[in-house]
Design a protein around this motif. Structure first.
Motif, PDB file in Angstrom:
ATOM      1  N   ILE A  26       0.843  -1.189   0.000  1.00  0.00           N
ATOM      2  CA  ILE A  26       0.000   0.000   0.000  1.00  0.00           C
ATOM      3  C   ILE A  26       0.882   1.244   0.000  1.00  0.00           C
ATOM      4  N   GLN A  27       0.282   2.343  -0.388  1.00  0.00           N
ATOM      5  CA  GLN A  27       0.972   3.630  -0.377  1.00  0.00           C
ATOM      6  C   GLN A  27       0.211   4.598   0.509  1.00  0.00           C
TER       7      GLN A  27
ATOM      8  N   GLN B 183       5.595   3.529   0.694  1.00  0.00           N
ATOM      9  CA  GLN B 183       5.028   2.225   0.414  1.00  0.00           C
ATOM     10  C   GLN B 183       5.364   1.255   1.544  1.00  0.00           C
TER      11      GLN B 183
ATOM     12  N   GLN C  36      -7.013   3.338  -0.126  1.00  0.00           N
ATOM     13  CA  GLN C  36      -7.368   3.279  -1.537  1.00  0.00           C
ATOM     14  C   GLN C  36      -6.198   2.906  -2.435  1.00  0.00           C
ATOM     15  N   LYS C  37      -5.001   3.306  -2.070  1.00  0.00           N
ATOM     16  CA  LYS C  37      -3.845   3.075  -2.953  1.00  0.00           C
ATOM     17  C   LYS C  37      -3.197   1.729  -2.628  1.00  0.00           C
TER      18      LYS C  37
ATOM     19  N   LEU D 161      -1.048  -1.132  -4.431  1.00  0.00           N
ATOM     20  CA  LEU D 161      -0.240  -1.361  -5.620  1.00  0.00           C
ATOM     21  C   LEU D 161      -0.142  -2.836  -5.985  1.00  0.00           C
TER      22      LEU D 161
ATOM     23  N   LEU E 235      -2.449   0.914  -9.826  1.00  0.00           N
ATOM     24  CA  LEU E 235      -3.174   0.531  -8.621  1.00  0.00           C
ATOM     25  C   LEU E 235      -4.112  -0.621  -8.937  1.00  0.00           C
TER      26      LEU E 235
END
Length: 208
Positions: free
Chosen positions: A102-103, A108, A134-135, A137, A151
């Motif tokens: 995730i970011q 990250q 939401q982010k 990867l 994403l």
């Protein structure tokens, strides 16, 4: 031409009468010392590489090119739909413990359920709130990995977290001083910090 993988660099090999030899005057591309990283147990007299070249533990097959006389066997790849069906079945049956990248706040993190992450920023949510990250990867399980471009769709994966704490870092002192110039600056600074707990990572078998 082939490449011999060594501990710190790559040495050139050349095939002479189907026998791999070190090129005369070969140099390691990393440290520029000739033959420095090559094991003596692999090199015989006259710089000939001893048999069982590909079975050696420090040789990678993908760096070795066979002579032109050898035949290459092509293995057909599975179609895209077959791969997607297999992954959807894995998700439906049992995904095991999922992991995700995730970011958050331009950083990250590789996380799984019940992990704690800390980053230098304050978010809009209050302490105790549950949020959805939401982010995402990348997400994967035991037998598959789904990579986003860039994403992963929110319809495929859902990562929920809880805000545990919003605090500050330790005090940092910035001090500048120039002798005989009557110049002195003193500054104290803190960085905002947020701690999150990853509650769940869920996937839906809707890959297409």
């Amino acid at each position: 031409m082939a490449l011999l993988k060594t501990c710190a660099g790559l040495l050139d090999l050349i095939y002479t009468n189907s026998v791999p030899r070190l090129r005369r005057g070969s140099w390691c591309r990393m440290c520029r010392y000739a033959y420095h990283h090559t094991s003596s147990s692999m090199i015989g007299s006259s710089g000939i590489i001893k048999p069982l070249l590909e079975q050696s533990s420090i040789i990678s097959k993908r760096f070795v090119t066979q002579p032109s006389s050898s035949k290459h066997v092509l293995v057909p790849f599975a179609s895209r739909q077959e791969v997607l069906q297999d992954v959807n079945q894995e998700i439906q049956v049992d995904t095991g413990r999922l992991f995700a990248i995730i970011q958050v706040s331009s950083k990250q993190f590789k996380v799984t359920a019940e992990d704690l992450i800390q980053f230098n920023a304050h978010i809009a949510a209050d302490v105790g709130d549950r949020i959805v990250l939401q982010k995402v990867l990348l997400v994967g399980g035991d037998n598959f990995t789904v990579i986003g471009k860039p994403l992963v769709s929110p319809e495929v994966v859902r990562v929920e977290a809880t805000v545990l704490e919003k605090t500050h870092s330790e005090k940092k002192i910035l001090f500048r001083f120039r002798r005989r110039k009557n110049y002195k600056k003193y500054k104290e600074m803190w960085a905002n910090q947020t701690i999150l707990r990853i509650n769940t990572i869920e996937m839906n078998p809707v890959l297409s």
